[in-house]
Enzyme design. Structure first.
Site, PDB file in Angstrom:
ATOM      1  N   ASP A  61       0.854  -1.180   0.000  1.00  0.00           N
ATOM      2  CA  ASP A  61       0.000   0.000   0.000  1.00  0.00           C
ATOM      3  C   ASP A  61       0.898   1.241   0.000  1.00  0.00           C
ATOM      4  O   ASP A  61       2.103   1.134   0.231  1.00  0.00           O
ATOM      5  CB  ASP A  61      -0.900  -0.044   1.241  1.00  0.00           C
ATOM      6  CG  ASP A  61      -1.913   1.084   1.281  1.00  0.00           C
ATOM      7  OD1 ASP A  61      -2.503   1.405   0.242  1.00  0.00           O
ATOM      8  OD2 ASP A  61      -2.113   1.647   2.373  1.00  0.00           O
ATOM      9  N   ASP A  96      -0.297   5.031   1.120  1.00  0.00           N
ATOM     10  CA  ASP A  96      -0.570   5.952   2.230  1.00  0.00           C
ATOM     11  C   ASP A  96      -0.597   5.185   3.546  1.00  0.00           C
ATOM     12  O   ASP A  96      -1.300   4.189   3.685  1.00  0.00           O
ATOM     13  CB  ASP A  96      -1.903   6.671   2.011  1.00  0.00           C
ATOM     14  CG  ASP A  96      -1.953   7.438   0.694  1.00  0.00           C
ATOM     15  OD1 ASP A  96      -0.881   7.799   0.181  1.00  0.00           O
ATOM     16  OD2 ASP A  96      -3.055   7.655   0.180  1.00  0.00           O
ATOM     17  N   ASN A 113      -5.993   2.251  -2.790  1.00  0.00           N
ATOM     18  CA  ASN A 113      -7.342   2.788  -2.997  1.00  0.00           C
ATOM     19  C   ASN A 113      -7.239   4.308  -2.984  1.00  0.00           C
ATOM     20  O   ASN A 113      -6.707   4.875  -2.028  1.00  0.00           O
ATOM     21  CB  ASN A 113      -8.289   2.347  -1.878  1.00  0.00           C
ATOM     22  CG  ASN A 113      -8.627   0.874  -1.935  1.00  0.00           C
ATOM     23  OD1 ASN A 113      -8.476   0.223  -2.968  1.00  0.00           O
ATOM     24  ND2 ASN A 113      -9.090   0.336  -0.824  1.00  0.00           N
ATOM     25  N   HIS A 133     -12.307   4.469  -7.477  1.00  0.00           N
ATOM     26  CA  HIS A 133     -13.732   4.448  -7.138  1.00  0.00           C
ATOM     27  C   HIS A 133     -14.006   4.766  -5.670  1.00  0.00           C
ATOM     28  O   HIS A 133     -13.188   4.500  -4.803  1.00  0.00           O
ATOM     29  CB  HIS A 133     -14.319   3.078  -7.480  1.00  0.00           C
ATOM     30  CG  HIS A 133     -14.123   2.709  -8.914  1.00  0.00           C
ATOM     31  ND1 HIS A 133     -13.233   1.751  -9.313  1.00  0.00           N
ATOM     32  CD2 HIS A 133     -14.687   3.202 -10.035  1.00  0.00           C
ATOM     33  CE1 HIS A 133     -13.260   1.654 -10.631  1.00  0.00           C
ATOM     34  NE2 HIS A 133     -14.134   2.531 -11.093  1.00  0.00           N
TER      35      HIS A 133
END
Length: 169
Positions: free
Chosen positions: A2, A4, A44, A84
């Site tokens: 990931d 962040d 994300n 999204h």
């Protein structure tokens, strides 16, 4: 891995390149990873879907980060992100696996020999969903984000540097 909360400090829907702050030790940790090991960011970025910033701004942020890391001697092999909002129910938002499947197709990745490092339970669940080993780092959300899933990582590390040490063993 990931982005962040793992490599850079978690900031509310971050998209301003001038606000990037690396988590202490993260750049050093990335430099410890062998050159033959693929380093792929899967993130994300619902700020796009929520209208907080544009897809172009997200792409510029991503390019800036990868260029900055390259200037520090860190090669990130790929960076994929879901644009999204959670309510879109897409198949690319972690813990779903579409971005991982795209990465596997593009880079011939063997998930059984892969690791997912993240600070959210959705990162860990995504790693479990593809059959990778998982490491939860205690930077960022430390698996306690709102709506966190009840999922146990294979390992827990204080930060990315400790995660890389686990991975290298």
């Amino acid at each position: 891995m990931d982005r962040d909360g793992v490599i850079i400090k978690e900031k509310h829907f971050q998209h301003d390149c001038t606000q990037i702050e690396y988590i202490p030790g993260a750049v050093e940790a990335l430099s410890l990873l062998p050159g033959g090991l693929l380093k792929i960011i899967v993130s994300n970025q619902s700020g796009i879907g929520r209208g907080y910033f544009s897809a172009q701004q997200a792409a510029e942020f991503d390019r800036y980060l990868l260029d900055d890391l390259a200037g520090k001697g860190i090669k990130i092999d790929d960076s994929l992100y879901c644009p999204h909002a959670p309510e879109d129910n897409c198949d690319c938002r972690k813990p779903n696996t579409r971005l991982f499947l795209l990465a596997r197709e593009k880079h011939s990745i063997d998930f059984d020999r892969s690791w997912m490092i993240g600070d959210k339970s959705s990162d860990i669940q995504a790693g479990k969903n593809i059959g990778a080993k998982t490491i939860l780092v205690l930077t960022g959300y430390a698996g306690k984000e709102p709506g966190a899933l009840d999922i146990a990582p294979d390992y827990i590390a204080g930060d990315l540097k400790e995660a890389v040490e686990i991975l290298l063993k």
